[in-house]
Design a protein around this motif. Structure first.
Motif, PDB file in Angstrom:
ATOM      1  N   GLN A  54      21.935  10.254  70.999  1.00 57.73           N
ATOM      2  CA  GLN A  54      22.760  10.363  72.215  1.00 57.73           C
ATOM      3  C   GLN A  54      24.078   9.625  72.021  1.00 57.73           C
ATOM      4  O   GLN A  54      25.142  10.128  72.392  1.00 57.73           O
ATOM      5  N   VAL A  55      24.020   8.439  71.442  1.00 54.88           N
ATOM      6  CA  VAL A  55      25.247   7.684  71.170  1.00 54.88           C
ATOM      7  C   VAL A  55      26.136   8.463  70.208  1.00 54.88           C
ATOM      8  O   VAL A  55      27.352   8.558  70.407  1.00 54.88           O
ATOM      9  N   LEU A  56      25.531   9.039  69.181  1.00 52.28           N
ATOM     10  CA  LEU A  56      26.283   9.807  68.192  1.00 52.28           C
ATOM     11  C   LEU A  56      26.984  11.002  68.830  1.00 52.28           C
ATOM     12  O   LEU A  56      28.176  11.215  68.625  1.00 52.28           O
ATOM     13  N   TRP A  57      26.252  11.779  69.633  1.00 60.38           N
ATOM     14  CA  TRP A  57      26.781  13.040  70.137  1.00 60.38           C
ATOM     15  C   TRP A  57      27.504  12.946  71.472  1.00 60.38           C
ATOM     16  O   TRP A  57      28.376  13.777  71.757  1.00 60.38           O
ATOM     17  N   PHE A  58      27.171  11.974  72.328  1.00 63.06           N
ATOM     18  CA  PHE A  58      27.723  11.964  73.684  1.00 63.06           C
ATOM     19  C   PHE A  58      28.674  10.810  73.960  1.00 63.06           C
ATOM     20  O   PHE A  58      29.028  10.561  75.103  1.00 63.06           O
ATOM     21  N   THR A  59      29.074  10.110  72.917  1.00 60.63           N
ATOM     22  CA  THR A  59      30.156   9.143  73.050  1.00 60.63           C
ATOM     23  C   THR A  59      31.207   9.524  72.013  1.00 60.63           C
ATOM     24  O   THR A  59      30.983  10.405  71.192  1.00 60.63           O
ATOM     25  N   GLU A  60      32.312   8.847  72.030  1.00 63.15           N
ATOM     26  CA  GLU A  60      33.365   9.155  71.066  1.00 63.15           C
ATOM     27  C   GLU A  60      33.286   8.231  69.855  1.00 63.15           C
ATOM     28  O   GLU A  60      34.255   8.068  69.127  1.00 63.15           O
ATOM     29  N   THR A  61      32.104   7.661  69.612  1.00 64.30           N
ATOM     30  CA  THR A  61      31.908   6.758  68.491  1.00 64.30           C
ATOM     31  C   THR A  61      32.176   7.453  67.161  1.00 64.30           C
ATOM     32  O   THR A  61      32.829   6.895  66.289  1.00 64.30           O
ATOM     33  N   VAL A  62      31.669   8.658  66.996  1.00 58.21           N
ATOM     34  CA  VAL A  62      31.839   9.394  65.743  1.00 58.21           C
ATOM     35  C   VAL A  62      32.679  10.652  65.952  1.00 58.21           C
ATOM     36  O   VAL A  62      33.628  10.898  65.224  1.00 58.21           O
ATOM     37  N   PHE A  63      32.323  11.440  66.950  1.00 62.25           N
ATOM     38  CA  PHE A  63      32.996  12.705  67.205  1.00 62.25           C
ATOM     39  C   PHE A  63      33.885  12.560  68.433  1.00 62.25           C
ATOM     40  O   PHE A  63      33.387  12.400  69.541  1.00 62.25           O
ATOM     41  N   ALA A  64      35.200  12.650  68.241  1.00 62.92           N
ATOM     42  CA  ALA A  64      36.130  12.370  69.332  1.00 62.92           C
ATOM     43  C   ALA A  64      36.440  13.587  70.204  1.00 62.92           C
ATOM     44  O   ALA A  64      36.694  13.434  71.384  1.00 62.92           O
ATOM     45  N   ARG A  65      36.423  14.775  69.670  1.00 66.13           N
ATOM     46  CA  ARG A  65      36.946  15.910  70.429  1.00 66.13           C
ATOM     47  C   ARG A  65      36.038  17.117  70.644  1.00 66.13           C
ATOM     48  O   ARG A  65      36.516  18.128  71.148  1.00 66.13           O
ATOM     49  N   PRO A  66      34.772  17.106  70.289  1.00 64.54           N
ATOM     50  CA  PRO A  66      34.011  18.343  70.503  1.00 64.54           C
ATOM     51  C   PRO A  66      33.795  18.632  71.982  1.00 64.54           C
ATOM     52  O   PRO A  66      33.766  17.724  72.815  1.00 64.54           O
ATOM     53  N   SER A  67      33.656  19.911  72.299  1.00 63.54           N
ATOM     54  CA  SER A  67      33.375  20.308  73.675  1.00 63.54           C
ATOM     55  C   SER A  67      31.952  19.899  74.032  1.00 63.54           C
ATOM     56  O   SER A  67      31.138  19.585  73.158  1.00 63.54           O
ATOM     57  N   TYR A  68      31.650  19.935  75.321  1.00 59.91           N
ATOM     58  CA  TYR A  68      30.313  19.551  75.743  1.00 59.91           C
ATOM     59  C   TYR A  68      29.239  20.489  75.191  1.00 59.91           C
ATOM     60  O   TYR A  68      28.210  20.016  74.712  1.00 59.91           O
ATOM     61  N   PRO A  69      29.457  21.810  75.174  1.00 55.89           N
ATOM     62  CA  PRO A  69      28.448  22.683  74.549  1.00 55.89           C
ATOM     63  C   PRO A  69      28.214  22.349  73.065  1.00 55.89           C
ATOM     64  O   PRO A  69      27.085  22.414  72.593  1.00 55.89           O
ATOM     65  N   ALA A  70      29.269  21.969  72.347  1.00 57.16           N
ATOM     66  CA  ALA A  70      29.103  21.575  70.941  1.00 57.16           C
ATOM     67  C   ALA A  70      28.290  20.289  70.840  1.00 57.16           C
ATOM     68  O   ALA A  70      27.465  20.133  69.933  1.00 57.16           O
ATOM     69  N   ARG A  71      28.508  19.379  71.763  1.00 52.71           N
ATOM     70  CA  ARG A  71      27.733  18.130  71.771  1.00 52.71           C
ATOM     71  C   ARG A  71      26.256  18.421  72.043  1.00 52.71           C
ATOM     72  O   ARG A  71      25.374  17.864  71.395  1.00 52.71           O
ATOM     73  N   ILE A  72      25.984  19.291  73.003  1.00 46.21           N
ATOM     74  CA  ILE A  72      24.596  19.661  73.319  1.00 46.21           C
ATOM     75  C   ILE A  72      23.942  20.313  72.094  1.00 46.21           C
ATOM     76  O   ILE A  72      22.804  19.984  71.738  1.00 46.21           O
ATOM     77  N   ALA A  73      24.659  21.228  71.461  1.00 44.81           N
ATOM     78  CA  ALA A  73      24.114  21.911  70.290  1.00 44.81           C
ATOM     79  C   ALA A  73      23.848  20.917  69.157  1.00 44.81           C
ATOM     80  O   ALA A  73      22.785  20.955  68.524  1.00 44.81           O
ATOM     81  N   GLY A  74      24.786  20.020  68.926  1.00 42.81           N
ATOM     82  CA  GLY A  74      24.598  19.016  67.876  1.00 42.81           C
ATOM     83  C   GLY A  74      23.406  18.124  68.151  1.00 42.81           C
ATOM     84  O   GLY A  74      22.583  17.863  67.260  1.00 42.81           O
ATOM     85  N   TYR A  75      23.307  17.678  69.394  1.00 45.80           N
ATOM     86  CA  TYR A  75      22.166  16.835  69.767  1.00 45.80           C
ATOM     87  C   TYR A  75      20.861  17.612  69.615  1.00 45.80           C
ATOM     88  O   TYR A  75      19.892  17.117  69.030  1.00 45.80           O
TER      89      TYR A  75
END
Length: 145
Positions: A54-75
């Motif tokens: 969750q920290v990896l995908w839903f904060t800007e710690t690693v990925f700064a600009r992905p859209s929310y659907p991309a974050r959901i897919a990555g998670y």
């Protein structure tokens, strides 16, 4: 009062998790890898891995600009292997039972879809779209910085 209650619940969760980890570690020392201890430790590992993802995908710690659907897919794509590893190591069900794995994956996908849909509906009613909220957040952060 809401802040106090939330703080108390967080403290209870932290204390419970720390106690379970300690007691399970001591259980391993004194009783060996019995089923209940192994399952409990694998569930704790699963929780730690899911929070890290969750920290990896839903904060800007690693990925700064992905859209929310991309974050959901990555998670979603990274959480399933993490849970599968914990399930296999923890003996949640027989590793060689293909039907159990199919059911496990189906439950995971249905749960992920339901939580995502429910949160999307809630979020759109309260804030608007995820991407619009993220754009507002980034704009506010740039103004401050």
């Amino acid at each position: 009062m809401n802040r106090i209650l939330k703080s108390a619940l967080v403290r209870v969760c932290v204390a419970f998790t720390a106690a379970m980890a300690l007691w399970c570690a001591l259980g391993l020392v004194f009783a060996g890898p019995v089923e209940g201890i192994v399952i409990t430790l694998s569930l704790l590992a699963a929780c730690l891995l899911l929070v890290a993802l969750q920290v990896l995908w839903f904060t800007e710690t690693v990925f700064a600009r992905p859209s929310y659907p991309a974050r959901i897919a990555g998670y979603g794509l990274t959480a399933l292997p993490a849970l599968a590893l914990c399930a296999a190591l923890g003996g949640w069900f027989p590793v060689d039972n293909a039907g159990a794995w199919v059911t496990f994956v189906a439950i995971y996908l249905i749960t992920l879809a339901a939580i995502t849909a429910g949160y999307t509906v809630y979020y759109r009613r309260t804030v608007g779209s995820f991407d619009a909220a993220l754009a507002r957040y980034r704009a506010e952060r740039e103004q401050r910085g």
